[in-house]
Enzyme design. Structure first.
Site, PDB file in Angstrom:
ATOM      1  N   HIS A   1    -120.621 -59.512 -60.919  1.00  0.00           N
ATOM      2  CA  HIS A   1    -120.760 -59.122 -59.641  1.00  0.00           C
ATOM      3  C   HIS A   1    -121.830 -58.112 -59.727  1.00  0.00           C
ATOM      4  O   HIS A   1    -121.749 -57.070 -60.519  1.00  0.00           O
ATOM      5  CB  HIS A   1    -119.359 -58.657 -59.024  1.00  0.00           C
ATOM      6  CG  HIS A   1    -118.478 -59.522 -58.605  1.00  0.00           C
ATOM      7  ND1 HIS A   1    -117.096 -59.466 -58.527  1.00  0.00           N
ATOM      8  CD2 HIS A   1    -118.668 -60.963 -58.194  1.00  0.00           C
ATOM      9  CE1 HIS A   1    -116.590 -60.651 -58.397  1.00  0.00           C
ATOM     10  NE2 HIS A   1    -117.278 -61.416 -58.144  1.00  0.00           N
TER      11      HIS A   1
ATOM     12  N   GLU B   1    -121.047 -54.247 -59.366  1.00  0.00           N
ATOM     13  CA  GLU B   1    -120.282 -53.607 -60.444  1.00  0.00           C
ATOM     14  C   GLU B   1    -120.858 -53.353 -61.903  1.00  0.00           C
ATOM     15  O   GLU B   1    -121.103 -54.358 -62.670  1.00  0.00           O
ATOM     16  CB  GLU B   1    -119.042 -54.760 -60.310  1.00  0.00           C
ATOM     17  CG  GLU B   1    -118.030 -54.792 -59.225  1.00  0.00           C
ATOM     18  CD  GLU B   1    -117.082 -55.751 -59.234  1.00  0.00           C
ATOM     19  OE1 GLU B   1    -116.562 -56.273 -60.286  1.00  0.00           O
ATOM     20  OE2 GLU B   1    -116.574 -56.290 -57.976  1.00  0.00           O
TER      21      GLU B   1
ATOM     22  N   HIS C   1    -115.482 -55.980 -65.185  1.00  0.00           N
ATOM     23  CA  HIS C   1    -115.584 -55.613 -63.763  1.00  0.00           C
ATOM     24  C   HIS C   1    -115.509 -53.896 -63.097  1.00  0.00           C
ATOM     25  O   HIS C   1    -115.271 -53.196 -63.982  1.00  0.00           O
ATOM     26  CB  HIS C   1    -114.596 -56.694 -62.814  1.00  0.00           C
ATOM     27  CG  HIS C   1    -115.180 -58.132 -62.818  1.00  0.00           C
ATOM     28  ND1 HIS C   1    -115.488 -58.733 -61.771  1.00  0.00           N
ATOM     29  CD2 HIS C   1    -115.045 -59.080 -63.798  1.00  0.00           C
ATOM     30  CE1 HIS C   1    -115.865 -59.925 -62.068  1.00  0.00           C
ATOM     31  NE2 HIS C   1    -115.527 -60.289 -63.363  1.00  0.00           N
TER      32      HIS C   1
ATOM     33  N   GLU D   1    -111.227 -54.478 -65.140  1.00  0.00           N
ATOM     34  CA  GLU D   1    -111.558 -53.772 -63.962  1.00  0.00           C
ATOM     35  C   GLU D   1    -111.622 -52.410 -64.608  1.00  0.00           C
ATOM     36  O   GLU D   1    -110.676 -51.745 -65.078  1.00  0.00           O
ATOM     37  CB  GLU D   1    -110.613 -53.736 -63.033  1.00  0.00           C
ATOM     38  CG  GLU D   1    -110.386 -55.397 -62.532  1.00  0.00           C
ATOM     39  CD  GLU D   1    -111.213 -55.957 -61.564  1.00  0.00           C
ATOM     40  OE1 GLU D   1    -112.266 -55.071 -61.151  1.00  0.00           O
ATOM     41  OE2 GLU D   1    -111.410 -56.969 -61.112  1.00  0.00           O
TER      42      GLU D   1
END
Length: 458
Positions: free
Chosen positions: A85, A88, A215, A307
């Site tokens: 992404h 990110e 991410h 994440e």
């Protein structure tokens, strides 16, 4: 206080601290950084492209290995993917810093890093979505557009763009069918974006064993399956845990990163709570056509999603703290590829057999040998019954006990069936010379005769 102590302890694990550049890198700067690392460590690095983005930017990968550009049999392949992404960005910066760090520490004689480089083939893709990054970077880290730059230049979320293989595996689990290497639809290339197609072809070109996809927007180690049997909206309180056949192994891989991280393991981050800092993907929210499930269902690769920051585009001043919080975890995760079992699959004339299926009793997910006849199967400590099969050959079954340390070498020597079914694909013997870390044929035969694990029950 405990968070600062954890970061301090991680600092002590390396006697030498390599300099890294704490700034955000636009595309041209990213390319220069990769080639700078290559120029500083030319004998252990290689820069290559897996394809181009919608706007024509290369998806560059930095390979780190003692023989870059060459697959050495019995040496596992592992990868990191960042910036899927575009907005990110922490993963992108961490992977550039990791590249610089590994190069510098290797040059400084760090034995842990040297061992990792000598025994592992590492592939680092800092940015899978360079077009989206440029859009996000143009608005700056303090802009209000939370999702600006997330998608690629065609407005597509790349982590919702892989062929949906979960539907097939859920059907096969219920009614019977393949449990690995699920085929793609004939028209798959017309259904995916250029970046996705490039990555899929990359996955099919290397026999990756382990992977992490970096991410932002939360702090948790997420493991498959991402897609649940019942679709639901993120934030809905009911759970929909969707475990893979390797669920305990995936939990262990996620915990390795979480507990080596500066604060992920604490669980409370970004307003969310995840016990041990890990979660099953579908238990958090269901995601269809994601990359980590695709890795598991179409290749030999076990991938988790990391994440890493509450802020998708952290300020430059936050990067040093984030690097210290992630550095040890990034190294430890790479080291996890050296667990379980590995070996060669050979025929009666000691030719390597590619595409042989390696099955573990009690785990409904198989892996296959690569183009050079070697295979890798990540496993938790325990005793397992393992079978190798190949078309035209009699299967062979052994019992093996796996410990918490280095992988156990388990070679298979398959004998041709009297009634041949179909020809088996053999590993290529011609073309480019391949450096091999295994013993010569005569020594290998002697080792197999003396060290082969005892056969399991018939």
């Amino acid at each position: 206080m405990s968070e600062l102590l954890s970061v301090f302890l991680h600092l002590l694990l390396f006697k030498l601290v390599a300099p890294v550049t704490f700034r955000h890198h636009r595309y041209d700067d990213l390319v220069r950084t990769l080639y700078k690392v290559h120029n500083e460590c030319p004998h252990i690095t290689r820069v290559y492209s897996v394809g181009r983005s919608v706007q024509g930017r290369h998806l560059y990968v930095l390979e780190i290995s003692d023989y870059p550009g060459i697959h050495e049999p019995l040496e596992p392949e592992v990868k990191y993917v960042g910036n899927m992404h575009g907005n990110e960005v922490l993963g992108r910066e961490l992977l550039l810093q990791l590249s610089e760090f590994l190069c510098e520490e290797f040059r400084n004689g760090n034995q842990r890093v040297a061992r990792l480089v000598q025994d592992t083939r590492i592939h680092i893709l800092p940015s899978m979505n360079p077009d989206g990054y440029e859009v996000a970077a143009a608005q700056g880290p303090n802009a209000s557009g939370y999702l600006v730059g997330r998608n690629n230049a065609n407005g597509v979320d790349l982590n919702r763009n892989f062929p949906d293989l979960n539907t097939y595996i859920y059907y096969n689990e219920k009614y019977g069918g393949p449990n690995h290497h699920l085929p793609l639809p004939d028209n798959w290339k017309s259904q995916v974006e250029p970046e996705t197609q490039a990555v899929i072809q990359w996955l099919r070109s290397f026999n990756f064993v382990l992977s992490a996809n970096l991410h932002g927007g939360a702090v948790v180690a997420n493991y498959p399956y991402d897609k649940s049997l019942e679709q639901r909206v993120r934030g809905f309180r009911s759970t929909a845990n969707s475990p893979t056949p390797d669920d305990k192994l995936f939990q262990k891989l996620a915990k390795v990163y979480s507990y080596a991280h500066g604060w992920m393991y604490q669980g409370w981050n970004c307003g969310d709570y995840f016990p041990d800092g890990i979660t099953n993907g579908a238990s958090w929210y269901s995601l269809s056509k994601g990359m980590q499930d695709f890795n598991y269902l179409h290749t030999n690769c076990f991938e988790i999603t990391l994440e890493l920051s509450c802020n998708k585009f952290p300020g430059q001043e936050e990067l040093p703290r984030e690097w210290l919080g992630n550095r040890e975890a990034l190294i430890q995760f790479l080291e996890q590829v050296h667990h379980g079992i590995k070996g060669m699959v050979l025929d009666e004339n000691y030719n390597n057999l590619a595409g042989a299926v390696i099955s573990v009793s009690g785990i409904n997910h198989d892996v296959t040998s690569g183009d050079h006849g070697d295979y890798f199967r990540l496993l938790l400590p325990g005793t397992y019954t393992v079978t190798a099969t190949a078309p035209g050959f009699d299967p062979e079954t052994v019992s093996v006990t796996v410990g918490p340390g280095e992988p156990v070498l388990v070679n298979f020597h398959l004998k041709r069936s009297i009634a041949q079914a179909s020809p088996v694909r053999r590993a290529p013997s011609g073309g480019r010379r391949v450096r091999v870390k295994v013993q010569p044929r005569a020594a290998r035969k002697k080792e197999m005769e003396t060290k082969q694990p005892r056969r399991g029950p018939a």
